[in-house]
Write a protein that holds these residues in place. Structure first.
Motif, short mmCIF file in Angstrom:
data_model
loop_
_atom_site.label_atom_id
_atom_site.label_comp_id
_atom_site.label_asym_id
_atom_site.label_seq_id
_atom_site.Cartn_x
_atom_site.Cartn_y
_atom_site.Cartn_z
N VAL A 1 7.32 -6.51 -5.67
CA VAL A 1 7.10 -7.90 -6.04
C VAL A 1 7.39 -8.82 -4.85
CG1 VAL A 1 7.89 -9.79 -7.53
CG2 VAL A 1 7.52 -7.50 -8.49
N HIS A 2 8.36 -8.43 -4.03
CA HIS A 2 8.79 -9.26 -2.92
C HIS A 2 7.99 -8.93 -1.66
CE1 HIS A 2 12.09 -10.73 -5.32
NE2 HIS A 2 12.49 -9.49 -5.56
N ARG A 3 7.56 -9.96 -0.97
CA ARG A 3 6.72 -9.80 0.23
C ARG A 3 7.42 -8.98 1.33
NH1 ARG A 3 2.28 -12.70 2.55
NH2 ARG A 3 2.24 -12.49 4.83
N PRO A 4 8.72 -9.20 1.64
CA PRO A 4 9.35 -8.37 2.67
C PRO A 4 9.31 -6.88 2.35
CG PRO A 4 10.70 -10.30 2.23
CD PRO A 4 9.63 -10.28 1.18
N GLU A 5 9.41 -6.53 1.07
CA GLU A 5 9.32 -5.13 0.68
C GLU A 5 7.91 -4.59 0.91
OE1 GLU A 5 12.20 -3.07 -1.68
OE2 GLU A 5 12.32 -3.68 0.42
N ASP B 1 -3.39 -3.65 5.44
CA ASP B 1 -2.76 -4.95 5.68
C ASP B 1 -2.91 -5.91 4.51
OD1 ASP B 1 -1.65 -4.64 8.31
OD2 ASP B 1 -3.69 -4.60 9.08
N ALA B 2 -3.94 -5.71 3.68
CA ALA B 2 -4.16 -6.61 2.55
C ALA B 2 -3.01 -6.55 1.55
CB ALA B 2 -5.47 -6.25 1.86
N TYR B 3 -2.26 -5.46 1.55
CA TYR B 3 -1.16 -5.31 0.58
C TYR B 3 -0.01 -6.26 0.89
CZ TYR B 3 2.06 -2.85 -2.55
OH TYR B 3 2.93 -2.54 -3.56
N VAL B 4 0.11 -6.71 2.12
CA VAL B 4 1.17 -7.66 2.47
C VAL B 4 1.01 -8.94 1.67
CG1 VAL B 4 2.16 -9.08 4.31
CG2 VAL B 4 1.50 -6.72 4.77
N ASP B 5 -0.21 -9.42 1.53
CA ASP B 5 -0.47 -10.68 0.83
C ASP B 5 -0.52 -10.54 -0.68
OD1 ASP B 5 -0.66 -12.15 3.24
OD2 ASP B 5 -2.71 -11.43 3.52
N SER B 6 -0.86 -9.33 -1.16
CA SER B 6 -0.98 -9.16 -2.61
C SER B 6 -0.68 -7.73 -3.01
CB SER B 6 -2.40 -9.53 -3.06
OG SER B 6 -2.59 -9.20 -4.42
N ALA B 7 0.18 -7.58 -4.02
CA ALA B 7 0.49 -6.25 -4.54
C ALA B 7 -0.68 -5.69 -5.34
CB ALA B 7 1.74 -6.31 -5.42
N GLU B 8 -1.70 -6.52 -5.60
CA GLU B 8 -2.88 -6.08 -6.34
C GLU B 8 -3.99 -5.60 -5.42
OE1 GLU B 8 -2.63 -5.90 -9.59
OE2 GLU B 8 -0.62 -6.75 -9.38
N ALA B 9 -3.74 -5.53 -4.13
CA ALA B 9 -4.75 -5.09 -3.18
C ALA B 9 -5.21 -3.67 -3.53
CB ALA B 9 -4.20 -5.14 -1.76
N LYS B 10 -6.50 -3.44 -3.30
CA LYS B 10 -7.09 -2.13 -3.61
C LYS B 10 -7.36 -1.37 -2.31
CE LYS B 10 -7.24 -3.42 -7.91
NZ LYS B 10 -6.22 -2.90 -8.87
N VAL B 11 -6.62 -0.29 -2.13
CA VAL B 11 -6.82 0.56 -0.95
C VAL B 11 -6.80 2.01 -1.40
CG1 VAL B 11 -6.08 1.06 1.41
CG2 VAL B 11 -5.50 -1.14 0.39
N LEU B 12 -7.80 2.78 -0.96
CA LEU B 12 -7.88 4.20 -1.32
C LEU B 12 -7.66 5.04 -0.08
CD1 LEU B 12 -8.61 6.41 -3.42
CD2 LEU B 12 -11.01 6.14 -2.70
N TYR B 13 -6.80 6.07 -0.22
CA TYR B 13 -6.45 6.93 0.91
C TYR B 13 -6.80 8.39 0.62
CZ TYR B 13 -3.37 3.08 2.35
OH TYR B 13 -2.86 1.87 2.71
N ARG B 14 -7.11 9.11 1.70
CA ARG B 14 -7.14 10.57 1.67
C ARG B 14 -5.91 11.05 2.41
NH1 ARG B 14 -11.81 11.23 3.51
NH2 ARG B 14 -12.89 11.68 1.55
N VAL B 15 -5.21 12.04 1.85
CA VAL B 15 -3.93 12.50 2.39
C VAL B 15 -4.08 13.90 2.99
CG1 VAL B 15 -1.49 12.92 1.89
CG2 VAL B 15 -2.75 11.18 0.59
N ASP B 16 -3.62 14.08 4.20
CA ASP B 16 -3.56 15.41 4.83
C ASP B 16 -2.12 15.91 4.70
OD1 ASP B 16 -3.56 17.67 6.43
OD2 ASP B 16 -4.89 16.80 7.94
N SER B 17 -1.85 16.59 3.59
CA SER B 17 -0.48 17.04 3.32
C SER B 17 -0.04 18.14 4.28
CB SER B 17 -0.37 17.53 1.86
OG SER B 17 -1.31 18.55 1.61
N THR B 18 -0.99 18.94 4.77
CA THR B 18 -0.63 19.98 5.73
C THR B 18 -0.11 19.37 7.03
OG1 THR B 18 -2.34 21.43 4.81
CG2 THR B 18 -1.45 22.01 6.98
#
Length: 437
Positions: A140-144, A169-186
């Motif tokens: 909820v808090h921007r610094p977090e 970077d869009a997540y800094v301004d809004s916790a509702e930002a939509k970002v999709l990631y692919r993860v390389d767990s190896t």
């Protein structure tokens, strides 16, 4: 035919030496970031793996299909001179909060081949809330959110996270930002370089602060050298194992050469008696010089220590002298008063040296033009000198190390001198003997 064979052998030596220096600077090398460099390491992975294992005791893993090469650099005496840094905000080092979030986020990503930033943040909230030793993550808090973005950007730079849609970077301004990631767990599992996993240290959380240094030493203990077992490990909680002569010689070789190839400068004063005896021995000197030659470095040896010069600059991850930041320019300027003070300078004297720099260049370093600016400028400059091995702390004082005398200031220009609109001061310094680090 022999001429062709010699040419091929020479070409292979040049490629291997270049790849060694490339991996020293970039121990995690991805095909996405450097296709040509990765292809070189892929083609020469066998001689590279043998060189790193024999010389430094470091393991090299090359995954051609996954597109990465990982050199696991283990340091016997880990310190904070190479912190993780923020991709934004002047590349400042990570603070405690960001390291905590990095560890928790990495743990959550292991089971997530695909994720959104909101889903991942929710998992981190749950994980931190369930652990009484950790402060709960609150997006909820921007610094977090800013701290969370910093660690995600770091993982993106490692190619562990790949953005499929949206921008982090869009997540800094809004916790509702939509970002999709692919993860390389190896690849994620390849990131830790410690030979002992933290989960193997059986220590209650409330005891960690008091025993942190011992625990850190336990994480980097390598069984192949024998000797004392770190207290608190699960596998061998008691007793010791005797080190053989072969194990002791192996430890000496690796401990010396790791520091020689990984640190800006290796001072003899930092070596133990056994390490000094090793580099003075016929075998030790032969191995040292042969390894330096195979890696394509030039060895600069003085009575005070050793320094490797890369004529091509491939292995140089941090340059000095360097006018890319105010702190680095100030560090070069600060060497002059430090080199004339045999006993070093006190904090007040360092602050006065910073003030003298600001008076000399009134249009420079605007971020430090405040009441506490001279002290902050001196502190930042000292930090640079400490990181490149040119200074040390002696109680309250800061004193230069022998390698600092290689440098001298040859020219300075300020914005007022060259009509440059940018707030910079260009300082040119050269090593006293003509070779740059």
């Amino acid at each position: 035919m022999s001429t062709l064979a010699n040419q091929l052998a020479s070409a292979e030596r040049e490629e291997v030496s270049g790849a060694i220096r490339l991996l020293l600077a970039r121990p995690l090398l991805t095909k996405a970031a450097d296709p040509a460099g990765f292809d070189l390491v892929r083609r020469r992975r066998d001689p590279l793996a043998r060189w790193f294992d024999y010389t430094c005791g470091w393991n090299l893993v090359v995954e051609p299909r996954r597109g990465y090469a990982r050199l696991t650099k283990i340091r016997a005496n880990p310190d904070g001179s190479r912190p993780a840094r923020r991709a934004r905000s002047g590349h400042t080092p990570f603070d405690r909060r960001r390291y905590v979030l990095l560890c928790v986020t990495a743990a959550e990503l292991l089971s997530m081949p695909m994720t959104t930033i909101g889903m991942l943040a929710g998992r981190v909230v749950q994980a931190t809330a369930a652990d009484r030793a950790l402060p709960t993550f609150d997006p909820v808090h921007r610094p977090e959110r800013t701290a969370f973005v910093d660690i995600l950007k770091l993982l993106e730079s490692y190619d562990v996270l790949r953005t499929v849609d949206g921008t982090t970077d869009a997540y800094v301004d809004s916790a509702e930002a939509k970002v999709l990631y692919r993860v390389d767990s190896t690849l994620l599992m390849r990131l830790p370089a410690a030979p002992v996993g933290a989960s193997w240290l059986a220590v209650p959380p409330d005891e960690v602060p008091a025993r942190f240094e011992d625990l850190l030493a336990g994480l980097v203990r390598e069984r192949r050298y024998g000797g004392a077992v770190a207290e608190g490990t699960v596998d061998e909680p008691h007793g010791e194992t005797a080190a053989t002569d072969a194990q002791r010689n192996l430890r000496l070789r690796h401990s010396v050469l790791r520091r020689l190839f990984d640190d800006p400068v290796l001072h003899r004063a930092d070596l133990t008696e056994d390490e000094l005896a090793y580099v003075a021995s016929l075998t030790g000197r032969q191995i040292l010089r042969r390894s330096v030659e195979q890696a394509g470095f030039l060895l600069e040896e003085r009575s005070e220590g050793f320094l490797l010069v890369d004529p091509d600059g491939i292995a140089t991850d941090v340059r000095f002298p360097d006018d890319s930041s105010t702190a680095r320019v100030a560090a070069l300027l600060l060497l002059e008063p430090l080199c004339t003070a045999a006993a070093g300078l006190l904090p007040e004297q360092l602050a006065e040296a910073g003030a003298a720099q600001l008076r000399r260049f009134p249009s420079w370093a605007k971020a430090y033009q405040s009441e506490d600016g001279p002290a902050r400028l001196a502190d930042d400059a000292v930090r640079v000198l400490l990181d490149v091995g040119l200074a040390r702390r002696e109680g309250d004082r800061v004193a230069v190390r022998p390698a600092a005398y290689r440098y001298r200031l040859t020219e300075t220009t300020s914005p007022a001198d060259n009509n440059d609109p940018d707030d910079t001061t260009a300082s040119r310094g050269v090593p006293a003997e003509g070779n740059e680090q």
